[in-house]
Design a protein around this motif. Structure first.
Motif, short mmCIF file in Angstrom:
data_model
loop_
_atom_site.label_atom_id
_atom_site.label_comp_id
_atom_site.label_asym_id
_atom_site.label_seq_id
_atom_site.Cartn_x
_atom_site.Cartn_y
_atom_site.Cartn_z
N GLY A 8 0.86 -1.18 0.00
CA GLY A 8 0.00 0.00 0.00
C GLY A 8 0.89 1.22 0.00
N ASN A 9 0.60 2.16 -0.87
CA ASN A 9 1.32 3.44 -0.88
C ASN A 9 0.32 4.50 -0.41
N TRP A 10 0.50 4.93 0.81
CA TRP A 10 -0.46 5.89 1.40
C TRP A 10 -0.27 7.30 0.86
N LYS A 11 0.80 7.54 0.14
CA LYS A 11 1.08 8.89 -0.37
C LYS A 11 1.00 9.90 0.80
N MET A 12 0.45 11.11 0.57
CA MET A 12 0.44 12.10 1.67
C MET A 12 -0.92 12.06 2.37
N GLY A 93 11.45 6.61 -7.09
CA GLY A 93 11.13 7.00 -8.47
C GLY A 93 9.66 6.93 -8.81
N HIS A 94 8.80 7.08 -7.81
CA HIS A 94 7.36 7.11 -8.12
C HIS A 94 7.11 8.24 -9.12
N SER A 95 6.15 8.04 -10.01
CA SER A 95 5.91 9.04 -11.06
C SER A 95 5.54 10.41 -10.48
N TYR A 165 5.58 -1.49 -12.15
CA TYR A 165 5.21 -0.87 -13.43
C TYR A 165 3.89 -0.15 -13.24
N GLU A 166 3.95 1.17 -13.33
CA GLU A 166 2.75 1.98 -13.13
C GLU A 166 2.59 2.93 -14.31
N PRO A 167 1.68 2.60 -15.23
CA PRO A 167 1.41 3.56 -16.30
C PRO A 167 0.83 4.82 -15.68
N ILE A 171 -2.89 5.97 -12.85
CA ILE A 171 -2.75 6.22 -11.41
C ILE A 171 -3.83 7.16 -10.91
N GLY A 172 -4.63 6.65 -9.99
CA GLY A 172 -5.65 7.48 -9.35
C GLY A 172 -6.77 7.91 -10.29
N THR A 173 -6.83 7.30 -11.46
CA THR A 173 -7.83 7.72 -12.45
C THR A 173 -9.02 6.78 -12.50
N GLY A 211 -1.73 1.06 -10.46
CA GLY A 211 -2.59 1.97 -11.22
C GLY A 211 -4.03 1.52 -11.13
N SER A 212 -4.77 2.13 -10.18
CA SER A 212 -6.20 1.82 -10.00
C SER A 212 -6.45 0.33 -9.72
N VAL A 213 -5.57 -0.27 -8.92
CA VAL A 213 -5.82 -1.65 -8.47
C VAL A 213 -6.77 -1.60 -7.28
N VAL A 232 -0.38 -0.19 -4.53
CA VAL A 232 -1.75 0.34 -4.53
C VAL A 232 -1.84 1.62 -3.73
N GLY A 233 -2.42 2.64 -4.34
CA GLY A 233 -2.63 3.91 -3.66
C GLY A 233 -3.99 3.93 -2.97
N GLY A 234 -4.96 4.54 -3.62
CA GLY A 234 -6.28 4.80 -3.05
C GLY A 234 -6.91 3.64 -2.29
N ALA A 235 -6.91 2.46 -2.89
CA ALA A 235 -7.62 1.33 -2.28
C ALA A 235 -6.91 0.79 -1.03
O1 LIG Z 1 1.73 3.95 -5.82
C1 LIG Z 1 0.59 3.71 -6.17
C2 LIG Z 1 0.09 4.17 -7.45
O2 LIG Z 1 0.41 5.49 -7.68
C3 LIG Z 1 -1.31 3.80 -7.76
O3 LIG Z 1 -2.25 4.65 -7.15
P1 LIG Z 1 -3.81 4.25 -7.25
O4 LIG Z 1 -3.93 2.85 -6.78
O5 LIG Z 1 -4.51 5.24 -6.37
O6 LIG Z 1 -4.18 4.38 -8.71
#
Ligand SMILES: O=C[C@H](O)COP(=O)(O)O
Length: 252
Positions: A8-12, A93-95, A165-167, A171-173, A211-213, A232-235
């Protein structure tokens, strides 16, 4: 046989209190032992999470690292500091960092080397933008990013690394790549690693899709021949979502 890995990538997102609440809840749940489980949290929550997750199967990850051990780099965090907190993984190196914080192939390579030298496993992100995708440049982009990130590493160091691999357009779309297309690009990345190192190393390295998993599509990705997990970000932000991802990833 490569072990599956859900990170899980919680980002900010999440204050310390929110992170603690999440970790205490996840800790109670019965989690599949076949899947490696990682939470990549903001720096501020790492210490609290480390205390709660100690002795569990859930590993801790950070979302960035500096390449120096210490120095006059205001605002940065070193690999030594992450190790001290009990961190095992670090996203490099996250996008979003390439896009907003001037991360380059060169700094990614320096960070990957520094992380490995200090016993941190890098989760190295590669992936094309929408414009590159539409121009049919996906393979050229992931080849350049992968070769640059792994330059100067030993085969053993590559084997313990994880590639994601994250197109960027997914991501988040809510618009994920198809499992087949993601698998094709991930197989290509493996081929690049085989040419740069050797086939055994390419077979050992774990490559995630991101990417939107979601809990309901993760199994489809993991059924593919070359996809070993998901970033995985959001989920991953809700307990229900995170547990759902792990459950989905443990289905055959
Ligand atoms: O690091 C996770 C990715 O940026 C994917 O984010 P997402 O699952 O919210 O699309």
């Amino acid at each position: 046989m490569r072990q599956r890995i859900i990170a899980g990538n919680w980002k900010m997102y999440k204050t310390i209190a929110e992170a603690e609440q999440f970790a205490n809840a996840v800790k109670q749940a019965e989690l599949s032992a076949t899947v490696e489980k990682v939470i990549c949290a903001p720096f501020t929550a790492l210490s609290a999470l480390s205390a709660i997750l100690k002795g569990t199967e859930i590993k801790l990850g950070a979302q960035n690292v500096h390449f120096a051990e210490e120095g006059a780099y205001t605002g940065e965090i070193s690999p030594l500091m992450l190790k001290e907190l009990g961190v095992d993984y670090v996203i490099i190196g996250h996008s979003e960092r390439r896009q907003y914080f001037n991360e380059t192939d060169e700094t990614v390579n320096k960070k990957v080397k520094a992380a490995l030298q200090h016993g941190l496993k890098p989760i190295i992100c590669v992936g094309e933008t929408l414009a590159e995708y539409e121009a049919n440049e996906t393979e050229a982009v992931v080849r350049r990013q992968t070769e640059a990130a792994l330059q100067g590493l030993s085969a053993e160091q590559v084997s313990v690394s994880v590639i994601a691999y994250e197109p960027v357009w997914a991501i988040g779309t809510g618009k994920s790549s198809t499992a087949e297309n993601a698998n094709q690009t991930i197989a290509y990345i493996r081929h690049v690693i085989a040419s740069q190192f050797d086939q055994d190393t390419a077979n050992a390295v774990r490559i995630q899709y991101g990417g939107s998993v979601k809990p309901d599509n993760v199994a489809g990705f993991l059924q593919q021949s070359d996809i070993d997990g998901a970033l995985v970000g959001g989920a991953s932000l809700t307990v229900e979502g995170y547990l759902g991802l792990i459950a989905g990833a443990s289905t055959k």
